[in-house]
Each structure stands twice: as structure tokens, then as C-alpha cells.
Design an enzyme around this catalytic site. Sequence first.
Site, mmCIF file in Angstrom:
data_model
loop_
_atom_site.group_PDB
_atom_site.id
_atom_site.type_symbol
_atom_site.label_atom_id
_atom_site.label_comp_id
_atom_site.label_asym_id
_atom_site.label_seq_id
_atom_site.Cartn_x
_atom_site.Cartn_y
_atom_site.Cartn_z
ATOM 1 N N ASN A 83 33.161 42.699 37.005
ATOM 2 C CA ASN A 83 33.879 41.832 36.070
ATOM 3 C C ASN A 83 35.366 42.158 36.022
ATOM 4 O O ASN A 83 36.204 41.295 35.789
ATOM 5 C CB ASN A 83 33.280 41.960 34.669
ATOM 6 C CG ASN A 83 31.870 41.403 34.600
ATOM 7 O OD1 ASN A 83 31.546 40.450 35.307
ATOM 8 N ND2 ASN A 83 31.034 42.000 33.772
ATOM 9 N N PHE A 84 35.691 43.445 36.242
ATOM 10 C CA PHE A 84 37.084 43.887 36.116
ATOM 11 C C PHE A 84 37.922 43.525 37.331
ATOM 12 O O PHE A 84 39.135 43.364 37.254
ATOM 13 C CB PHE A 84 37.137 45.412 35.937
ATOM 14 C CG PHE A 84 36.516 46.151 37.085
ATOM 15 C CD1 PHE A 84 35.185 46.520 37.030
ATOM 16 C CD2 PHE A 84 37.245 46.463 38.206
ATOM 17 C CE1 PHE A 84 34.600 47.195 38.084
ATOM 18 C CE2 PHE A 84 36.668 47.143 39.283
ATOM 19 C CZ PHE A 84 35.331 47.505 39.213
ATOM 20 N N GLY A 85 37.316 43.432 38.504
ATOM 21 C CA GLY A 85 38.051 43.246 39.755
ATOM 22 C C GLY A 85 37.298 43.923 40.871
ATOM 23 O O GLY A 85 36.098 43.714 41.016
ATOM 24 N N VAL A 118 37.001 47.572 43.783
ATOM 25 C CA VAL A 118 37.374 48.917 44.205
ATOM 26 C C VAL A 118 37.317 48.952 45.722
ATOM 27 O O VAL A 118 36.321 48.559 46.321
ATOM 28 C CB VAL A 118 36.432 49.984 43.610
ATOM 29 C CG1 VAL A 118 36.814 51.377 44.122
ATOM 30 C CG2 VAL A 118 36.485 49.974 42.092
ATOM 31 N N ASP A 152 30.887 53.640 28.555
ATOM 32 C CA ASP A 152 30.252 52.993 29.703
ATOM 33 C C ASP A 152 29.608 54.041 30.607
ATOM 34 O O ASP A 152 29.636 53.903 31.831
ATOM 35 C CB ASP A 152 31.290 52.176 30.484
ATOM 36 C CG ASP A 152 30.625 51.158 31.410
ATOM 37 O OD1 ASP A 152 31.327 50.621 32.292
ATOM 38 O OD2 ASP A 152 29.398 50.913 31.276
#
Length: 638
Positions: A375-377, A379, A490
Amino acid sequence: MASGGRREDPYTQRYFHGRITREEAEVKLRGQGCSNGLFLLREKLNETGSYVLSLCYNHNVFHYELKAHGNGMIAIEDGKRFTGPIELIRHHQAHLDGLLTKLVRPCNLPEGEFAVTFEGMNRRELRESLHQAANALGVADLPDHQLERTVMKTIHLQKPWFHGSISRDQATAKIEKAGHNDGKFLVREREGGSFAIGISYRKTVYHYKVDKDNITGKYSIQDGHKFDSLYQMIDHYSKKKDGLLCELSEAVVAESFKATSPTSRQSLGLPNAPWKSPVAAGHSRQRYPSENDEQFFGHIKDQPWDDEPDHDPPSVPARPLPPPPAATRQPDREEIYGSSVSNAEKIYDTVAKNKKTSTLNHNNLTLTTQLGKGNFGSVVKGIYKLEGQDIPVAVKTLKEEEKIPNKKPEIIKEAELMSRLDHPYIVRMIGMCQAQAGVMMLVLELAELGPLNKYLKQNQTMRVRNILEILLQVAMGMQYLEGQQFVHRDLAARNVLLVTETYAKISDFGMSKALGLGSQYYIAETAGKWPLKWYAPECIYRFKFSSKGDVWSYGVTAWEAMSFGKKPYARMRGQQILDLLESGERLQQPEKCPDEVYQVMKDCWVFDAKERPDFKAVVSKMKTVLSKVKKGEVRLVQ
């Protein structure tokens, strides 16, 4: 809220036992029957003027911290405020008001015994010492509880164990000249304003770096308790080793102290004789075992020593000495940390540990393969060139649509948070890098084997003992975060990354929060895209996050690991999970999970956050399990 007024001195009450440990309090209470409502008051070892109410209920002992507030008032968490601990106790003798039981019967000191203060001094001697030092500082008109807090900050300058600004080699030579006895010690000032404790243990001198927090002003060794003053730190470690190799026993006396006449020392409010701990000096104060004394692995941290090492951390030598008792036996470091740890970490030693976010040169960064996307992007794996050396890195980017005008990007917040963390079991941030398109990237050290859950799915034959060691490492990393007042929010097997099969690091701090000074929890304003299957009930219902919530998540993470990467609550929806938890049901014990480890999980899943262990207790429990595994007392299913 209670009104202000004059605070009554705790030393006027026989149920005040002074500076004793939690374990000592429990022994005293159990010795008087541990009946409902039996209580005593004690002072915290690491904070001046902070107290703990120890109370018996249902044959157990509960400890309530009495928190100090800025206006001088104190209170049990979220409770009424009072001018002092005695006023609070009198209130709870008449009113339940949130306690498990009213305070019914005081556990008083025996006749002829007095409340413990510092260094074996009685209360009168301590007060004289403080007032004389206060006169020298010009602060003698302060109230007693404020005076003590003020004077303690600088009183180490007048102590026989403080040697001022000397080198590590000089400190070692002084201790060796004084004669090697376990626990013989001194304190010195290092360049840059930090300090170090030099301590003799088994004919060798070790040096523990003592840092001072720039924000709180508190002192601590790595991963250790925080203290208001060096004086309190030394007093604490004379009672409990609590992370040191052994308790402090006898001071190596500084030349400046030896040169001071007895009369001059009295004028400074100091005892005539060189300092010895109450135990070493033969005082009658009874000693009780520490809660960790029976743990095989003790409290030895990865690198608790000063950062100018001339000795490796102690390990089992090639020709071992006769084994010490179980309470002091040292671990074989490789058993906990894995044989390839030093090699895996060595390449990052050339990368400075950033205290602030560091801007990296984009031209030195080469991106290769994608490691993950969420969801964040994403890696991406990469290489960063530094002084002609290729450093393997992981590069995290934030989705474009997540950026909000006039608001600091979340990835910057994450970088600023990570730059404050420095621990062997937490992924290290290398710096920030801005791509040509303006995209900000977070550059991190690379954990080559990836997320724990995926690795276990692909390696079903991994040794259960290895998994237990990894879970201990995760608990130790979380204990560090708890001590730094961070909540992760998390923690899950997907965010535990493997450097090698025996070495893990906690990652992904995108949802983490730094708690405010004195705060024990964080309240979220709204719900987000949260991993509810890993969340404690209070996180879901009240948006309240604390280290106790992270403890619940640790239990789920441990379940994932012992299930070799299975998903928790498979095929269950949110309300079904909540119904299951409220009914008292929990995730079932994995097939290869020892009963002792499943009990740790269940302890983490206690519905009431206050009844869950903290991470220090979790670390202790996992060390106990590994100790039993080593001794063959716990049989593992492979």
C-alpha cells in the site's frame, strides 16, 4: 483532582521501605501472608522522588507506579492526583477508586530496621549530605523532594568512584592496580560528554558506555534502565547486575578523593570511608534473587561495552574456566546471534549510524530487482557506492498519491524516526536519497533472505531451535523500542527480515510512533489501513496503541513463526476474530510449538493490556525456554 498542599515525608511511615527492588518487595509481602489489601510503599531505583505501591490481591503481588506530574502532584495512571504518596495511600485506604482492593493492612518494617536510601546511608545521613551539597550549589531553599532531584544531578562529582576525564587505558590500569575482584569499578568521563563504567570481572576489565539522553537528561547503558543521575545508576547496579556482568561491589577510589581530608569530605556531605555497596560492605540488608538470576543467558547485550573495545564481549573460552553457578553463567554468543552475524554486518560498519537523516548522492545509487510492493509503495534492491565499496541496500519509495501538499511526506517522518534507532536487531537506516523525478527514497541496510514468513514457507525444514533464537532476537529488539518509548504498530513476521538463517532484524517503521515524554500510549484520531489480525483489542476498539499492544502483536508473530509462515485466523473476517477473542478463544497451538512457547503467546494475548507482560518479561521468558532447550528439558519436534 486532589488539591495541593504540603507533602508528608514518606520516611515518617513504617510501611515505606525506601529504595528496594520489585523482588524484595514481593518477598516481604509474601513473608507476611500476601493477604488481600496487604501493601507497602517503595521508591523507584532509577528515578528520584518516584514511588511504587506494591499491593497483594488473590495471592499475587501487583505494582502500581505513582507517576509524577509537572505540578509536583503524583497519581496512579489515569487516577486522581495527590500532593504525595502518603496522601494517595490514605485516600485508597478508604476508597477503592480503581485498585483491585482497598489498602487494608500495611506491611511495616520490622522493629529496628529502617527504610533503605543510598550506599548504606540512613535517612538522616542522606539528608545532611544533600543539604550540605545544596548549600554549596545555592539551592538549599528548595523543598526536600525538589532539592534531592536537583543535587543528584551533580553529586557524582563528589563521589570516590568518579575519576573525572581519564582515558580507557588509564581506567583499566587503575582497576588492575587496585586488584581484580569481581565488581570492583570506577566511573570516568569520556570525550563528548558521555561516561563509562569500568568494571572488573574474572580478572578482566570491561567498559560500559553510559549515554545521556539529550531530551530527558537521563543516563543509561545500551538497552538499560534510564536514571536521573549517575549516582542513582551506581546505586542501582550495586543492588542488581541488571545488564552488567556482575553487581558493582567496591569502588576504585579516585586520587582526588584520597587527597581530601576526612574533614573536607564531611564538608561536602560525604562519608569518610571509601564507597562499598551495602552487600560488599557487610550491611545487614537482606539480598533477594533478581527475577533474571536463574536465566542461562543472563542480561548480556550484543555490545554493552564502550565503543573503544580492546576486548571482545565475554564468551565461552577455548579452555573454559570451571563453570560458574547458573545465575552468572555467560552465554555462548554464537548460540544467540548466529555464526555469520559479524560477517553479515561487517560491510555496514563503513556506513555511519545517522543521528539525523543523511542525504545520499543519487548518482552513487543503482537499483536492481524489486523486493516487495504494498500500500505504501515498493522496496527495491540496490547498490550504493561508498568510497569505492559496493554496499548492498534496500530502497523504499512512497506512492505518489500518498503525498499531500504542505505536509511532511510520511517517508520523511519514517526516516527521521529510524535515524534515532540503533540496535543489532533493528534494520539500520543509511540515509535519504532524492531521485531525478523528485521521488524521495529511504535507503536501508539489506537483509538478504527477506521476510521471515516467506522464508519459512519455503524452508519447512528449518530447525525449531533457530526459530526460537530468532524470536528471542525480535523480543530483544522490541524491548529496545519499548525502552526508547516507541510503538511499532506493525509487528508481524512479514516485517521481521532475515540477514542469515540465524539473525533477524525488525523492519518497516512506517506506522511507528514516538511517544511523548512521560506518555505510555498513543491515541490514533481515525482508523487506517490497519493489520487488524495482529492488533490487540484496545487498538481495534479504542485506537489506543502502546508497547503492550506491540506485545500482543509479538504473540501473533511468534505464532506465524512456529507455524512456518501460515496466516493467522485464516479465512476469518474482522468481526469473527473479535467474537473469538471476546469469547476467550485464541489461535491454536502450532504443531511443532513447545508448550512453553505457546504459553508465552497466550501471555501476550491476555485481553486486558495491563495484565500482559512487558517486553523485558517476554525476553526473560524466551531466554528461559532456550535455556531449557539447551539442557534437554524441552524437546523439540523437527
